[in-house]
Design a protein around this motif. Structure first.
Motif, mmCIF file in Angstrom:
data_model
loop_
_atom_site.group_PDB
_atom_site.id
_atom_site.type_symbol
_atom_site.label_atom_id
_atom_site.label_comp_id
_atom_site.label_asym_id
_atom_site.label_seq_id
_atom_site.Cartn_x
_atom_site.Cartn_y
_atom_site.Cartn_z
ATOM 1 N N VAL A 75 0.845 -1.201 0.000
ATOM 2 C CA VAL A 75 0.000 0.000 0.000
ATOM 3 C C VAL A 75 0.877 1.247 0.000
ATOM 4 C CG1 VAL A 75 -1.640 1.344 1.386
ATOM 5 C CG2 VAL A 75 -2.006 -1.099 1.042
ATOM 6 N N SER A 90 2.772 1.559 -3.394
ATOM 7 C CA SER A 90 1.958 1.984 -4.536
ATOM 8 C C SER A 90 1.522 3.438 -4.438
ATOM 9 C CB SER A 90 0.740 1.067 -4.694
ATOM 10 O OG SER A 90 -0.086 1.165 -3.550
ATOM 11 N N LYS A 91 1.560 4.029 -3.231
ATOM 12 C CA LYS A 91 1.132 5.423 -3.077
ATOM 13 C C LYS A 91 2.294 6.413 -3.183
ATOM 14 C CE LYS A 91 -2.952 4.476 -0.475
ATOM 15 N NZ LYS A 91 -3.934 4.999 0.417
ATOM 16 N N ARG A 92 3.513 5.906 -3.150
ATOM 17 C CA ARG A 92 4.673 6.808 -3.208
ATOM 18 C C ARG A 92 4.936 7.263 -4.623
ATOM 19 N NH1 ARG A 92 9.698 5.093 0.060
ATOM 20 N NH2 ARG A 92 10.317 7.112 -0.720
ATOM 21 N N ASP A 93 5.526 8.418 -4.722
ATOM 22 C CA ASP A 93 5.959 8.920 -6.010
ATOM 23 C C ASP A 93 7.236 8.171 -6.394
ATOM 24 O OD1 ASP A 93 6.379 10.392 -8.270
ATOM 25 O OD2 ASP A 93 7.158 12.154 -7.217
#
Length: 181
Positions: A173, A176-179
């Protein structure tokens, strides 16, 4: 390739890379035992292999979570080292002895023991060759009264795989949310 495919394929490749030599050593030990004319304890080999796999799964999942949360390798290494030192410190008999001398309730001490993956692996490995846990001392009475041998082994597998799965999914999670750039 999606982020999920990338993340989980990297995870599986790490598991294979780490477990292959361990499982090969188990197979070689069985072959060596049979060459010497001894009986091959397949159930013990399978249980030890399962414990190694469960422990590897847990620690690789934890490492993926850490690498998903931190920005630099240095911070990740520092966090990993801190977690490892904490788990090993809670394994130390001297620390547990200090907790007993400090009049910390026994239930708290045993809870710390049963939540520490290093300690769980150690006790489960001992449990395979000493089902009454006489090596551990008085703590064995608590463990055997609470679980029994087979239930303790089941708890160890479920705990390591379950918490490892949680770490892996939470790591995904955050990953997948990191730049990524």
């Amino acid at each position: 390739m999606s982020l999920g495919e990338y993340y989980f394929s990297k995870f599986l490749s790490r598991i294979v890379i780490l477990c292959s030599p361990l499982l090969a050593a188990m197979v070689l030990s069985a072959v060596f035992c049979s060459v010497l004319g001894g009986s091959i304890p397949i159930n013990i080999i399978l249980l030890y292999s399962g414990l190694l796999l469960a422990s590897t799964f847990f620690y690789v999942s934890l490492s993926f979570l850490i690498s998903s949360l931190v920005r630099t390798q240095e911070v990740g290494l520092g966090v990993s080292l801190f977690i490892w030192l904490l788990l090993v410190a809670l394994l130390d008999v001297a620390l547990l002895g200090l907790l007993i001398k400090a009049l910390v309730p026994e239930e708290t001490i045993y809870t710390l023991v049963l939540l520490n993956p290093v300690q769980l692996f150690k006790i489960a490995a001992i449990c395979l060759f000493d089902p009454v846990l006489s090596v551990i001392g008085p703590a064995s009475y608590f463990i055997l009264d609470l679980f029994g041998t087979s239930a303790f082994l089941s708890y160890t597998f479920l705990y390591l795989f379950g918490l490892g799965t949680v770490f892996l999914l939470v790591g995904f999670v955050f990953f997948s949310k990191r730049d990524l750039l």
